[in-house]
Design a protein around this motif. Sequence first.
Motif, PDB file in Angstrom:
ATOM      1  N   GLY A  57       0.775  -1.236   0.000  1.00 47.41           N
ATOM      2  CA  GLY A  57       0.000   0.000   0.000  1.00 47.41           C
ATOM      3  C   GLY A  57       0.803   1.282   0.000  1.00 47.41           C
ATOM      4  N   HIS A  58       2.114   1.205  -0.158  1.00 42.19           N
ATOM      5  CA  HIS A  58       2.943   2.408  -0.079  1.00 42.19           C
ATOM      6  C   HIS A  58       2.588   3.433  -1.156  1.00 42.19           C
ATOM      7  CE1 HIS A  58       5.329   0.553   2.978  1.00 42.19           C
ATOM      8  NE2 HIS A  58       5.686  -0.450   2.188  1.00 42.19           N
ATOM      9  N   TYR A  59       2.240   2.963  -2.345  1.00 38.96           N
ATOM     10  CA  TYR A  59       1.909   3.883  -3.433  1.00 38.96           C
ATOM     11  C   TYR A  59       0.406   3.950  -3.699  1.00 38.96           C
ATOM     12  CZ  TYR A  59       6.868   4.312  -4.724  1.00 38.96           C
ATOM     13  OH  TYR A  59       8.217   4.572  -4.732  1.00 38.96           O
ATOM     14  N   VAL A 211      -4.219  18.892 -16.572  1.00 36.65           N
ATOM     15  CA  VAL A 211      -3.921  19.065 -15.152  1.00 36.65           C
ATOM     16  C   VAL A 211      -2.506  18.560 -14.898  1.00 36.65           C
ATOM     17  CG1 VAL A 211      -4.521  18.390 -12.792  1.00 36.65           C
ATOM     18  CG2 VAL A 211      -6.332  18.735 -14.473  1.00 36.65           C
ATOM     19  N   ARG A 212      -1.779  19.285 -14.057  1.00 38.87           N
ATOM     20  CA  ARG A 212      -0.473  18.800 -13.592  1.00 38.87           C
ATOM     21  C   ARG A 212      -0.375  19.054 -12.089  1.00 38.87           C
ATOM     22  NH1 ARG A 212       4.310  20.127 -17.175  1.00 38.87           N
ATOM     23  NH2 ARG A 212       3.794  18.050 -17.968  1.00 38.87           N
ATOM     24  N   GLU A 213       0.037  18.046 -11.366  1.00 42.52           N
ATOM     25  CA  GLU A 213       0.142  18.198  -9.917  1.00 42.52           C
ATOM     26  C   GLU A 213       1.253  17.306  -9.383  1.00 42.52           C
ATOM     27  OE1 GLU A 213      -3.154  15.262  -8.091  1.00 42.52           O
ATOM     28  OE2 GLU A 213      -3.964  16.829  -9.392  1.00 42.52           O
ATOM     29  N   THR A 214       1.757  17.684  -8.223  1.00 39.16           N
ATOM     30  CA  THR A 214       2.765  16.886  -7.541  1.00 39.16           C
ATOM     31  C   THR A 214       2.118  16.154  -6.381  1.00 39.16           C
ATOM     32  OG1 THR A 214       4.536  18.421  -8.133  1.00 39.16           O
ATOM     33  CG2 THR A 214       4.967  16.920  -6.305  1.00 39.16           C
ATOM     34  N   SER A 215       2.430  14.878  -6.255  1.00 37.64           N
ATOM     35  CA  SER A 215       1.919  14.052  -5.167  1.00 37.64           C
ATOM     36  C   SER A 215       3.106  13.605  -4.320  1.00 37.64           C
ATOM     37  CB  SER A 215       1.170  12.834  -5.716  1.00 37.64           C
ATOM     38  OG  SER A 215       0.755  11.981  -4.675  1.00 37.64           O
ATOM     39  N   THR A 216       3.036  13.873  -3.037  1.00 39.55           N
ATOM     40  CA  THR A 216       4.113  13.512  -2.123  1.00 39.55           C
ATOM     41  C   THR A 216       3.564  12.608  -1.030  1.00 39.55           C
ATOM     42  OG1 THR A 216       5.258  15.601  -2.531  1.00 39.55           O
ATOM     43  CG2 THR A 216       5.875  14.392  -0.548  1.00 39.55           C
ATOM     44  N   VAL A 217       4.266  11.517  -0.776  1.00 35.29           N
ATOM     45  CA  VAL A 217       3.837  10.548   0.231  1.00 35.29           C
ATOM     46  C   VAL A 217       5.004  10.294   1.177  1.00 35.29           C
ATOM     47  CG1 VAL A 217       2.868   8.263   0.643  1.00 35.29           C
ATOM     48  CG2 VAL A 217       2.352   9.458  -1.501  1.00 35.29           C
ATOM     49  N   GLU A 218       4.771  10.507   2.463  1.00 29.71           N
ATOM     50  CA  GLU A 218       5.793  10.218   3.475  1.00 29.71           C
ATOM     51  C   GLU A 218       5.704   8.743   3.860  1.00 29.71           C
ATOM     52  OE1 GLU A 218       8.068  12.365   4.213  1.00 29.71           O
ATOM     53  OE2 GLU A 218       7.093  13.949   3.045  1.00 29.71           O
ATOM     54  N   LEU A 219       6.810   8.046   3.750  1.00 26.52           N
ATOM     55  CA  LEU A 219       6.837   6.603   3.959  1.00 26.52           C
ATOM     56  C   LEU A 219       7.745   6.229   5.126  1.00 26.52           C
ATOM     57  CD1 LEU A 219       7.395   5.497   0.256  1.00 26.52           C
ATOM     58  CD2 LEU A 219       5.206   5.608   1.461  1.00 26.52           C
ATOM     59  N   THR A 220       7.356   5.198   5.839  1.00 25.04           N
ATOM     60  CA  THR A 220       8.246   4.520   6.774  1.00 25.04           C
ATOM     61  C   THR A 220       8.396   3.098   6.267  1.00 25.04           C
ATOM     62  OG1 THR A 220       7.539   5.875   8.655  1.00 25.04           O
ATOM     63  CG2 THR A 220       8.655   3.797   9.146  1.00 25.04           C
ATOM     64  N   GLU A 250      22.451  -5.634   4.982  1.00 24.42           N
ATOM     65  CA  GLU A 250      22.764  -5.388   6.386  1.00 24.42           C
ATOM     66  C   GLU A 250      21.754  -4.478   7.073  1.00 24.42           C
ATOM     67  OE1 GLU A 250      26.635  -3.755   6.090  1.00 24.42           O
ATOM     68  OE2 GLU A 250      27.603  -5.698   5.657  1.00 24.42           O
ATOM     69  N   LEU A 251      20.833  -3.904   6.320  1.00 23.88           N
ATOM     70  CA  LEU A 251      19.865  -2.973   6.884  1.00 23.88           C
ATOM     71  C   LEU A 251      18.929  -3.700   7.852  1.00 23.88           C
ATOM     72  CD1 LEU A 251      18.928   0.004   6.627  1.00 23.88           C
ATOM     73  CD2 LEU A 251      17.318  -0.778   4.877  1.00 23.88           C
ATOM     74  N   THR A 252      18.768  -3.147   9.063  1.00 25.62           N
ATOM     75  CA  THR A 252      17.926  -3.780  10.076  1.00 25.62           C
ATOM     76  C   THR A 252      16.875  -2.846  10.656  1.00 25.62           C
ATOM     77  OG1 THR A 252      19.517  -3.228  11.822  1.00 25.62           O
ATOM     78  CG2 THR A 252      19.759  -5.383  10.747  1.00 25.62           C
ATOM     79  N   GLU A 253      16.977  -1.547  10.408  1.00 26.22           N
ATOM     80  CA  GLU A 253      16.050  -0.576  10.979  1.00 26.22           C
ATOM     81  C   GLU A 253      15.169   0.037   9.888  1.00 26.22           C
ATOM     82  OE1 GLU A 253      15.674   0.042  14.182  1.00 26.22           O
ATOM     83  OE2 GLU A 253      17.238  -1.422  14.665  1.00 26.22           O
ATOM     84  N   PRO A 254      13.942   0.441  10.259  1.00 32.95           N
ATOM     85  CA  PRO A 254      13.090   1.127   9.286  1.00 32.95           C
ATOM     86  C   PRO A 254      13.739   2.411   8.790  1.00 32.95           C
ATOM     87  CG  PRO A 254      11.821   0.453  11.217  1.00 32.95           C
ATOM     88  CD  PRO A 254      13.268   0.250  11.561  1.00 32.95           C
ATOM     89  N   VAL A 255      13.360   2.827   7.600  1.00 31.95           N
ATOM     90  CA  VAL A 255      13.902   4.033   6.983  1.00 31.95           C
ATOM     91  C   VAL A 255      12.733   4.940   6.592  1.00 31.95           C
ATOM     92  CG1 VAL A 255      15.180   4.962   5.016  1.00 31.95           C
ATOM     93  CG2 VAL A 255      15.929   2.836   6.098  1.00 31.95           C
ATOM     94  N   ARG A 256      12.843   6.208   6.954  1.00 32.39           N
ATOM     95  CA  ARG A 256      11.847   7.189   6.509  1.00 32.39           C
ATOM     96  C   ARG A 256      12.278   7.731   5.148  1.00 32.39           C
ATOM     97  NH1 ARG A 256       8.124   8.952  10.128  1.00 32.39           N
ATOM     98  NH2 ARG A 256       8.391   8.305  12.301  1.00 32.39           N
ATOM     99  N   ALA A 257      11.331   7.793   4.246  1.00 29.47           N
ATOM    100  CA  ALA A 257      11.637   8.260   2.892  1.00 29.47           C
ATOM    101  C   ALA A 257      10.432   9.006   2.330  1.00 29.47           C
ATOM    102  CB  ALA A 257      12.002   7.092   1.977  1.00 29.47           C
ATOM    103  N   THR A 258      10.693   9.850   1.351  1.00 30.87           N
ATOM    104  CA  THR A 258       9.649  10.633   0.702  1.00 30.87           C
ATOM    105  C   THR A 258       9.498  10.188  -0.738  1.00 30.87           C
ATOM    106  OG1 THR A 258      10.151  12.551   2.092  1.00 30.87           O
ATOM    107  CG2 THR A 258       8.869  12.949   0.096  1.00 30.87           C
ATOM    108  N   ALA A 259       8.305   9.693  -1.067  1.00 31.74           N
ATOM    109  CA  ALA A 259       7.981   9.382  -2.458  1.00 31.74           C
ATOM    110  C   ALA A 259       7.355  10.618  -3.084  1.00 31.74           C
ATOM    111  CB  ALA A 259       7.023   8.202  -2.532  1.00 31.74           C
TER     112      ALA A 259
END
Length: 273
Positions: A57-59, A211-220, A250-259
């Motif tokens: 469901g991230h996107y 129409v043109r628009e920007t969509s931003t989604v904050e993800l964990t 090696e990644l073990t922790e959640p990462v915050r990212a912006t789509a």
Amino acid sequence: MCGSSLTRAPGVLRCPQRHSFDVARQGYVNLLSARSRPPLADSGDMATARAEFLAAGHYAPLAGRLSEGVAALLPTDLHEGLVVDAGAGTGYYLGAVLDRLPAASGLALDASVPGLRRAARSHERVGAVGWDIWQPWPLATGSASAVMNVFAPRNPAEFARVLRPGGVLAVVTPTAGHLAELRTLVTMLDVHEGKLDQLDSSLAGEFEPAVRETSTVELTLSPDDVRRVVAMGPNAHHLDRGDQRARLAELTEPVRATASFVLSFFRRAGKDR
């Protein structure tokens, strides 16, 4: 292909020139020969990573806004037509649009066989066809009510040819800041400056901006979803450079990212029907 029309018989599509194409048991038809398949078509691992990431469901906000935009802009008399997703991947976005257009049918075009297998099962009203988006499409002129192009190669000439006058073209592109936080982990492909200007220029004369628009989604993102989002796109082809795979493993922790995406909607120019 010879360009003749295809008719369906049990398990196969045939043309008057006696060319035939098997309908795979998963429901798709591959019109590409092994020699004509693009070299960078998604692999099975890429298709699996995309399906799992999107299923989380991230996107979903992007799929929702895309489907809303197509349905709102499409003239009522075209709601029962064909929606073509050029570079459909697993069919996730096409399925979302068809949910908004209950009388429409969908066609997923993609060069990836693993993607086609998933796209054919993505929605009960989707057909999936293996094809190179860069080449002239195996569709009749004016046969589509809407064309979608989400993070995929673009073929403006074919967009214009297959779309009916008044039809809608929806193009989704990443912004320069898309998933920028992941650049500390892996080398992400850059989004070139002027990308939107190039898009507009390539469509000028055949399409009218709507129409043109920007969509931003904050993800964990969980560590697994970080690995999936990197592995599902073109960055996957470059992971063997340096120690990128090891850093992801090696990644073990959640990462915050912006789509961050740009949704560009256009109407096909032309005479009223």
